[in-house]
Write an enzyme that holds these catalytic residues in place. Structure first.
Site, mmCIF file in Angstrom:
data_model
loop_
_atom_site.group_PDB
_atom_site.id
_atom_site.type_symbol
_atom_site.label_atom_id
_atom_site.label_comp_id
_atom_site.label_asym_id
_atom_site.label_seq_id
_atom_site.Cartn_x
_atom_site.Cartn_y
_atom_site.Cartn_z
ATOM 1 N N LYS A 117 2.476 9.470 1.238
ATOM 2 C CA LYS A 117 1.439 9.244 2.260
ATOM 3 C C LYS A 117 1.908 9.808 3.598
ATOM 4 C CE LYS A 117 -1.135 5.158 4.006
ATOM 5 N NZ LYS A 117 -1.311 3.700 3.814
ATOM 6 N N SER A 124 -5.836 1.926 2.862
ATOM 7 C CA SER A 124 -5.750 3.207 3.531
ATOM 8 C C SER A 124 -4.999 4.289 2.761
ATOM 9 C CB SER A 124 -5.053 3.022 4.882
ATOM 10 O OG SER A 124 -3.724 2.578 4.680
ATOM 11 N N SER A 138 -3.338 -1.915 1.429
ATOM 12 C CA SER A 138 -3.588 -0.469 1.389
ATOM 13 C C SER A 138 -3.026 0.294 0.197
ATOM 14 C CB SER A 138 -3.070 0.179 2.666
ATOM 15 O OG SER A 138 -4.034 0.043 3.662
HETATM 16 N N1 GLN Z 1 -7.758 -2.988 5.147
HETATM 17 C C1 GLN Z 1 -6.611 -3.418 5.889
HETATM 18 C C2 GLN Z 1 -6.700 -2.926 7.323
HETATM 19 O O1 GLN Z 1 -7.566 -2.133 7.594
HETATM 20 C C3 GLN Z 1 -5.367 -2.934 5.188
HETATM 21 C C4 GLN Z 1 -4.616 -1.834 5.825
HETATM 22 C C5 GLN Z 1 -3.238 -1.588 5.261
HETATM 23 O O2 GLN Z 1 -2.767 -2.266 4.354
HETATM 24 N N2 GLN Z 1 -2.566 -0.598 5.818
HETATM 25 O O3 GLN Z 1 -5.952 -3.338 8.155
#
Ligand code: GLN
Length: 482
Positions: free
Chosen positions: A80, A155, A179
């Site tokens: 990532k 994400s 994410s």
């Molecule tokens: N959906 C969560 C957020 O937007 C998870 C994000 C993550 O785990 N990086 O914060």
């Protein structure tokens, strides 16, 4: 198309050892696949073809000399784009890091390099890992390879899509509040959020350091265990990292679940779940019971608060963390500014996207004046309460079972409200308590997959992998018996 890409990671390991094909052949096969798929999927933000081919040739040379670095020597992967790789752009899906090249490798990257793994490139993400669908990236949205009109989840959507589209056998992502697990569920693959501190965060661009973890996306639980074996362990560059107690995370794979106590979280089942998710939970519960596990219903009365607590913490930490991006030290800088204040303001205003700005605003709001007690202080108290409830439940259960998300992948552009919504609470629970959780896919013919989540006490990944492996095999048998 080169059919090698459809083989499993275990198969690659075996074939590379037997020298049936070379790492160079394998690497080229994945690079060709990426070239074929990328125009539509957009899971990669940068590629390092030449480096990958050179690394693959070096791996082949080691294998020829009978001196591979590990069983994973020569296996390609992607990471990532919020994980630092020396000499490659590091952009976090943001304009503010435009032009920034990382001068160093994250610890996970150097560990995979020492195992001989071959990096193909960097994958797309919601800007600074804030999001649930990989639609907020400055690099454009990533499409779900199972249905391009749908989101990948996020994400780590680029990392999930790359595995689902056979562009890489495994990828690294990051999981702050879901994410890795949620995009894994939406793309029909396995995603692991490890115990907080089990994998070094050195070189991961911080979003919310008390919640951030580097996670793994793969096609199966045993493959995930392999990658964790290669990356786990204390690191002097990350003071929060700790040594992992078990020496081999695959060791329990193949063990049965007889007598194991698995708690089904009552508050996580019920209202708001789609028909497929309810079915997946029922099938998982019945399957584990038939394999000899003791399934018990457990209650977490404060589960409903998890997503609010998560957003208070993660936004407060993000507001502080992201203050370093000021137009001076990294990446994007606004032009023709009259003063240093104007340079800070305009660089941040032009460099950050809307979602990041919302979080920075909310985080600063939650930390200002009397809100500090009213919002942040309450979130701290509630986080302690949730951790206490979880540890009491986990003193009576070996693992917990819950859905990963309330539905399958939704249509692109339509469910912005997924952010800050109750859907998040299914994943934020493990994050708030620093516990490991793994999502495995439940496929039903003709339908999009949904995620089944297993969660355990700190450092119980070996148990998670073995139960997930049993469940995967039982679900596969069930599917093929149809
Ligand atoms: N959906 C969560 C957020 O937007 C998870 C994000 C993550 O785990 N990086 O914060």
């Amino acid at each position: 198309m080169n059919e090698l890409i459809f083989r499993s990671l275990d198969e690659h390991k075996r074939a590379l050892t037997a020298r049936e094909y070379s790492s160079e052949e394998l690497t080229r096969a994945y690079l060709e696949r990426i070239e074929e798929k990328e125009p539509s999927i957009n899971s990669f933000v940068s590629l390092c073809q030449d480096r990958a081919i050179d690394a693959a040739k070096e791996s082949d040379e080691r294998r020829r000399n009978g001196a591979p670095l590990s069983a994973l020597d020569g296996i390609p992967y992607a990471a990532k784009d919020n994980i630092a790789v020396a000499g490659l752009p590091l952009r976090c899906g943001s304009r503010i890091l435009e032009g920034y090249i990382s001068p160093f490798d994250a610890t996970v990257i150097s560990r995979l390099k020492s195992s001989g793994c071959v990096l193909l490139g960097k994958t797309n993400l919601d800007e600074f890992a804030m999001g649930t669908d990989t639609e907020t990236s400055a690099n454009g949205r990533t499409k779900n390879p199972l249905d391009e009109n749908r989101v990948t989840g996020g994400s780590s959507g680029g990392s999930a899509a790359a595995v689902a589209a056979y562009e890489a056998p495994f990828t690294l992502g990051s999981d702050t509040g879901g994410s890795v697990r949620q995009p894994a569920a939406f793309c029909g693959i396995v995603g692991l959020r490890p115990t907080y501190s089990a994998l070094s965060r050195y070189g991961l661009v911080g979003f919310s350091p008390s919640l951030d973890t580097i996670g793994i996306l793969s096609r199966s639980a045993s493959e995930c265990a392999d990658i964790m074996n290669a990356t786990v362990g204390a690191d002097s560059r990350d003071a929060t990292s700790r040594p992992f107690p078990a020496s081999d995370l695959r060791a329990l794979i193949g063990k049965d679940v007889r007598g194991m106590r698995i708690g089904v979280v009552r508050e996580a089942i019920g209202e708001g779940l789609s028909e497929e998710v309810l079915e997946a939970m029922q099938v998982a519960t019945d399957t584990l019971r038939s394999l000899g596990a003791k399934m018990t219903e457990i209650s977490l009365p404060h589960l409903h608060a998890a997503y609010a607590v998560y957003y208070a913490f993660s936004s407060a930490e993000a507001a502080s963390n992201l203050s370093r991006f000021d137009g001076v030290r990294y990446g994007y800088r606004a032009e023709s500014c009259g003063s240093i204040e104007e340079l800070y303001e305009r660089s941040r205003a032009e460099g950050f996207g809307d979602e990041v700005k919302r979080r920075v605003l909310f985080g600063n709001f939650a930390l200002s004046g009397e809100n500090r007690e009213k919002i942040y202080g309450r979130a701290v108290a509630m986080r302690k309460q949730i951790i206490a409830e979880l540890s009491s439940v986990l003193s009576r259960c070996d693992l917990l079972l819950l859905p990963t998300a309330s539905t399958h992948a939704y249509r692109a552009g339509v469910k912005k409200s997924a952010l800050y919504c109750k859907d998040d609470l299914l994943c934020t629970l493990a994050a708030l308590a620093g516990l490991p959780a793994l999502s495995l896919p439940y496929h039903r013919d003709g339908k999009l997959p949904v995620g089944i989540q297993l969660m355990g006490p700190a450092f119980s990944e070996d148990r998670l992998f073995s139960v997930a492996h049993l469940l995967e095999s039982a679900l596969d048998r069930r599917e093929s018996a149809k």
